[in-house]
Design a protein around this motif. Structure first.
Motif, PDB file in Angstrom:
ATOM      1  N   ALA A 130      37.868 -78.039  52.774  1.00  0.00           N
ATOM      2  CA  ALA A 130      36.920 -77.104  53.782  1.00  0.00           C
ATOM      3  C   ALA A 130      35.875 -77.308  52.439  1.00  0.00           C
ATOM      4  N   ASP A 131      34.600 -77.630  52.840  1.00  0.00           N
ATOM      5  CA  ASP A 131      33.422 -77.394  52.012  1.00  0.00           C
ATOM      6  C   ASP A 131      33.252 -76.118  50.696  1.00  0.00           C
ATOM      7  N   SER A 132      34.212 -74.959  51.221  1.00  0.00           N
ATOM      8  CA  SER A 132      33.869 -73.819  50.044  1.00  0.00           C
ATOM      9  C   SER A 132      35.405 -74.376  48.658  1.00  0.00           C
ATOM     10  N   VAL A 133      36.111 -75.536  48.735  1.00  0.00           N
ATOM     11  CA  VAL A 133      36.779 -75.577  48.244  1.00  0.00           C
ATOM     12  C   VAL A 133      36.746 -77.034  47.229  1.00  0.00           C
ATOM     13  N   LYS A 134      36.405 -78.090  48.096  1.00  0.00           N
ATOM     14  CA  LYS A 134      36.277 -78.862  47.606  1.00  0.00           C
ATOM     15  C   LYS A 134      35.763 -78.902  45.779  1.00  0.00           C
ATOM     16  N   GLY A 135      36.365 -79.767  45.024  1.00  0.00           N
ATOM     17  CA  GLY A 135      35.741 -79.815  43.814  1.00  0.00           C
ATOM     18  C   GLY A 135      36.842 -79.003  42.812  1.00  0.00           C
ATOM     19  N   ARG A 136      37.016 -78.169  43.203  1.00  0.00           N
ATOM     20  CA  ARG A 136      37.562 -76.432  42.355  1.00  0.00           C
ATOM     21  C   ARG A 136      39.357 -77.326  42.914  1.00  0.00           C
ATOM     22  N   PHE A 137      39.580 -77.014  44.452  1.00  0.00           N
ATOM     23  CA  PHE A 137      41.786 -77.428  44.619  1.00  0.00           C
ATOM     24  C   PHE A 137      41.796 -79.022  45.053  1.00  0.00           C
ATOM     25  N   THR A 138      43.226 -78.610  44.953  1.00  0.00           N
ATOM     26  CA  THR A 138      43.397 -79.864  45.122  1.00  0.00           C
ATOM     27  C   THR A 138      44.780 -80.049  45.933  1.00  0.00           C
ATOM     28  N   ILE A 139      44.833 -81.149  46.453  1.00  0.00           N
ATOM     29  CA  ILE A 139      45.907 -80.277  47.689  1.00  0.00           C
ATOM     30  C   ILE A 139      46.967 -81.923  47.339  1.00  0.00           C
ATOM     31  N   SER A 140      48.592 -81.559  47.260  1.00  0.00           N
ATOM     32  CA  SER A 140      49.413 -82.862  47.114  1.00  0.00           C
ATOM     33  C   SER A 140      50.809 -82.667  46.834  1.00  0.00           C
ATOM     34  N   ARG A 141      51.520 -83.328  47.082  1.00  0.00           N
ATOM     35  CA  ARG A 141      52.650 -83.558  47.636  1.00  0.00           C
ATOM     36  C   ARG A 141      54.231 -84.101  46.761  1.00  0.00           C
ATOM     37  N   ASP A 142      54.908 -83.668  47.173  1.00  0.00           N
ATOM     38  CA  ASP A 142      55.787 -84.672  46.273  1.00  0.00           C
ATOM     39  C   ASP A 142      56.955 -84.726  47.199  1.00  0.00           C
ATOM     40  N   ASN A 143      57.245 -85.455  47.799  1.00  0.00           N
ATOM     41  CA  ASN A 143      57.923 -86.571  49.024  1.00  0.00           C
ATOM     42  C   ASN A 143      59.762 -85.864  48.360  1.00  0.00           C
ATOM     43  N   ALA A 144      59.986 -86.090  47.097  1.00  0.00           N
ATOM     44  CA  ALA A 144      61.318 -86.045  46.708  1.00  0.00           C
ATOM     45  C   ALA A 144      62.099 -84.311  47.163  1.00  0.00           C
ATOM     46  N   LYS A 145      60.779 -83.821  46.939  1.00  0.00           N
ATOM     47  CA  LYS A 145      61.110 -82.030  46.720  1.00  0.00           C
ATOM     48  C   LYS A 145      60.435 -81.777  47.502  1.00  0.00           C
ATOM     49  N   ASN A 146      60.315 -82.454  48.875  1.00  0.00           N
ATOM     50  CA  ASN A 146      59.318 -81.235  50.509  1.00  0.00           C
ATOM     51  C   ASN A 146      58.831 -81.004  49.713  1.00  0.00           C
TER      52      ASN A 146
END
Length: 123
Positions: free
Chosen positions: A59-75
């Motif tokens: 969302a524009d309101s969180v760009k540059g402040r929030f980061t989403i990521s994933r860990d496949n091994a841990k689902n």
């Protein structure tokens, strides 16, 4: 049985950071996302990540402040939230989609939801 279990919410001062986690189990997903809902407001999109190639959406309101990521091994999917503002205060929900789409920003596309975790940012 599909389960999405969130953790990591809490109380933080403005400018601080929190990291939310969402552990998924029960099946595979096309994408996972974070949404939030403040009192008296509709649930809104925050961020999403496509499981296959880790393509991300914000969302524009969180760009540059929030980061989403994933860990496949841990689902597990994470939401790193930096430079938090009082207006970020809400219940944050993890969600999972099962179809492949051009984008993953609509809450109506998500089938599975976590129980929510409270994030409170004090001024």
């Amino acid at each position: 049985q599909v389960q999405l279990v969130e953790s990591g919410g809490g109380l933080v001062q403005a400018g601080g950071s929190l990291r939310l986690s969402c552990k998924a189990s029960g099946r595979t997903f096309s994408a996972m996302g974070w949404f939030r809902q403040a009192p008296g407001k509709e649930r809104e999109f925050v961020a999403a990540i496509k499981w296959s190639d880790a393509n991300t959406y914000y969302a524009d309101s969180v760009k540059g402040r929030f980061t989403i990521s994933r860990d496949n091994a841990k689902n597990t999917v994470y939401l790193q939230m930096n430079s938090l503002k009082p207006e970020d205060t809400a219940i944050y929900y993890c969600a999972a989609d099962t179809f492949y789409r051009h984008t993953y920003t609509s809450r109506y596309d998500y089938v599975y939801w976590g129980q929510g975790t409270q994030v409170t940012v004090s001024s």
